[in-house]
Design a protein around this motif. Sequence first.
Motif, PDB file in Angstrom:
ATOM      1  N   ALA A 184       7.600 -10.843  22.729  1.00 57.02           N
ATOM      2  CA  ALA A 184       9.004 -11.268  22.722  1.00 57.02           C
ATOM      3  C   ALA A 184       9.738 -10.921  21.433  1.00 57.02           C
ATOM      4  N   TRP A 185       8.993 -10.661  20.359  1.00 59.95           N
ATOM      5  CA  TRP A 185       9.597 -10.421  19.058  1.00 59.95           C
ATOM      6  C   TRP A 185       8.996  -9.159  18.432  1.00 59.95           C
ATOM      7  N   ARG A 186       9.835  -8.388  17.772  1.00 57.95           N
ATOM      8  CA  ARG A 186       9.337  -7.253  16.985  1.00 57.95           C
ATOM      9  C   ARG A 186       9.275  -7.699  15.535  1.00 57.95           C
ATOM     10  N   THR A 187       8.070  -7.791  15.010  1.00 57.47           N
ATOM     11  CA  THR A 187       7.905  -8.250  13.637  1.00 57.47           C
ATOM     12  C   THR A 187       7.890  -7.056  12.695  1.00 57.47           C
ATOM     13  N   VAL A 188       8.829  -7.044  11.777  1.00 59.60           N
ATOM     14  CA  VAL A 188       8.948  -5.935  10.830  1.00 59.60           C
ATOM     15  C   VAL A 188       8.008  -6.144   9.652  1.00 59.60           C
ATOM     16  N   ALA A 189       8.149  -7.274   8.954  1.00 57.17           N
ATOM     17  CA  ALA A 189       7.363  -7.479   7.732  1.00 57.17           C
ATOM     18  C   ALA A 189       6.884  -8.917   7.634  1.00 57.17           C
ATOM     19  N   LEU A 190       5.658  -9.075   7.149  1.00 63.72           N
ATOM     20  CA  LEU A 190       5.107 -10.371   6.781  1.00 63.72           C
ATOM     21  C   LEU A 190       4.576 -10.255   5.356  1.00 63.72           C
ATOM     22  N   THR A 191       4.859 -11.259   4.517  1.00 69.94           N
ATOM     23  CA  THR A 191       4.309 -11.232   3.159  1.00 69.94           C
ATOM     24  C   THR A 191       3.596 -12.540   2.872  1.00 69.94           C
ATOM     25  N   GLY A 192       2.630 -12.480   1.962  1.00 75.50           N
ATOM     26  CA  GLY A 192       1.885 -13.662   1.559  1.00 75.50           C
ATOM     27  C   GLY A 192       1.546 -13.589   0.090  1.00 75.50           C
ATOM     28  N   GLY A 193       1.021 -14.677  -0.453  1.00 74.98           N
ATOM     29  CA  GLY A 193       0.702 -14.722  -1.877  1.00 74.98           C
ATOM     30  C   GLY A 193      -0.684 -14.211  -2.190  1.00 74.98           C
ATOM     31  N   ARG A 194      -1.721 -14.950  -1.759  1.00 69.31           N
ATOM     32  CA  ARG A 194      -3.099 -14.557  -2.054  1.00 69.31           C
ATOM     33  C   ARG A 194      -4.025 -14.691  -0.845  1.00 69.31           C
ATOM     34  N   GLU A 212      -1.450  -7.770  -6.439  1.00 71.03           N
ATOM     35  CA  GLU A 212      -1.806  -6.357  -6.244  1.00 71.03           C
ATOM     36  C   GLU A 212      -3.307  -6.117  -6.246  1.00 71.03           C
ATOM     37  N   THR A 213      -4.066  -6.988  -6.921  1.00 68.29           N
ATOM     38  CA  THR A 213      -5.519  -6.781  -6.967  1.00 68.29           C
ATOM     39  C   THR A 213      -6.169  -7.006  -5.612  1.00 68.29           C
ATOM     40  N   LEU A 214      -5.430  -7.638  -4.686  1.00 71.29           N
ATOM     41  CA  LEU A 214      -5.994  -7.951  -3.373  1.00 71.29           C
ATOM     42  C   LEU A 214      -5.678  -6.903  -2.315  1.00 71.29           C
ATOM     43  N   LEU A 215      -5.018  -5.822  -2.718  1.00 67.63           N
ATOM     44  CA  LEU A 215      -4.650  -4.797  -1.743  1.00 67.63           C
ATOM     45  C   LEU A 215      -5.862  -4.184  -1.032  1.00 67.63           C
ATOM     46  N   PRO A 216      -6.951  -3.844  -1.726  1.00 66.43           N
ATOM     47  CA  PRO A 216      -8.104  -3.291  -0.995  1.00 66.43           C
ATOM     48  C   PRO A 216      -8.608  -4.230   0.097  1.00 66.43           C
ATOM     49  N   GLY A 217      -8.640  -5.522  -0.189  1.00 62.72           N
ATOM     50  CA  GLY A 217      -9.087  -6.483   0.809  1.00 62.72           C
ATOM     51  C   GLY A 217      -8.151  -6.552   2.000  1.00 62.72           C
ATOM     52  N   LEU A 218      -6.846  -6.450   1.743  1.00 63.37           N
ATOM     53  CA  LEU A 218      -5.881  -6.476   2.839  1.00 63.37           C
ATOM     54  C   LEU A 218      -6.027  -5.225   3.706  1.00 63.37           C
ATOM     55  N   ALA A 261       1.190  -4.083  -1.533  1.00 67.00           N
ATOM     56  CA  ALA A 261       0.995  -5.220  -2.440  1.00 67.00           C
ATOM     57  C   ALA A 261       1.980  -5.144  -3.596  1.00 67.00           C
ATOM     58  N   GLY A 262       2.268  -6.330  -4.167  1.00 69.67           N
ATOM     59  CA  GLY A 262       3.091  -6.405  -5.358  1.00 69.67           C
ATOM     60  C   GLY A 262       4.537  -6.784  -5.088  1.00 69.67           C
TER      61      GLY A 262
END
Length: 390
Positions: free
Chosen positions: A29-39, A61-67, A80-81
């Motif tokens: 029902a929804w087109r999601t463009v962007a989701l952001t989070g902290g850690r 930014e240090t968590l980008l590989p994990g994401l 990230a960042g």
Amino acid sequence: MRSVSIFGATGSIGESAFDLLIRSGGAAAWRTVALTGGRNVARLAEMARSLRAEIAVIADETLLPGLRAALAGSRVQAAAGAQAIAEAADRPADWSLSAIVGAAGLAPGLRVVERGGTLALANKESLVTAGRLLMGQAARTGATILPVDSEHSAVFQCLENENLDRIELVTLTASGGAFRDWPLERLAAATVAEASTHPNWAMGQRITIDSASMFNKALEIIEAHEFFGLPSERIAVLVHPESIVHALVSYADGGTLAHLGPPDMRHAIGHALHWPRREKLPLPRLDLARQGSLTFREPCAARWPALSLAREVIAQGGAAGAVLNAAKEQALDDFIAGRIRFTDMAGAVAHALDRAAGQAGFGRSPGSLAEVLAWDEAARRAAADWRAAA
């Protein structure tokens, strides 16, 4: 199909918005463009996969590989960042929710407004630190800003498009938080764990402590001033322990309209999500017979000095809001870390305001994000200096 973005998706407001989207059809029902989070990489990736977001951005930014690993095999882009969060806000979306806690939420919100988008604003700090900048930019670009704080959403719904000259008083309600009935002499010894427990609302730790100190209500007084253009004397606060009446609007003819609802942020989010229509929401309904009674009382100035500080900020204008917010965040950090007492937070903020008042440009409203951040940095230093000297 409408498009949405959520900035601060893994926080309590973001989780409530995610829940509403899932309950109302999810990715179908929804087109999601962007989701952001902290850690919280795992939760952000889970949300992004569920809603089939175009991009997911983690603040650290240090968590980008994990994401990237968590999103492997999906079509969701990972980034990230702070700059990536701001760039995600540039991506066109019909509706964007600003739910990042703290001054960090200002940048993406400004980007949404600059492109003329619809900004559902749950980030209190945006209007407190840069209300004139944000509202002025919205007027220039034709952007729509919708309040998501439960109190300001309630006022927005009660105003009925009336002219402000017909409004005598807007009253924001406050639960009073964890310490509303404590003896005053006990407050200095209050622990972080005690301050982190809210009697009514399920929220994150920082905003729960802000509720106990009433700094959240101080921010909301300033928000109401900036968003609705009301002077301080036409904004009141009542302690309402049940958290059923979210705000009242009193009119020139003597009538008062009140907005009532269960203490559930999904009501305010849902109103903003579907505005200007009212759509059915899959949420609990209010049962006044079961509720039984509603009580109200005046807030105690000695218990909650933050409320007086908010009035001072409105009177001072200029950069005072940015200073109060940053000093409050620094003082909150220090309380959580055990460096100051619960009752010391207001003193740190008052010190930062006093120091800033003597600086050049204090009386001028910040005209850019860079100016807001400069005052933010100076106020945090002042609050930290007060702690060191105390």
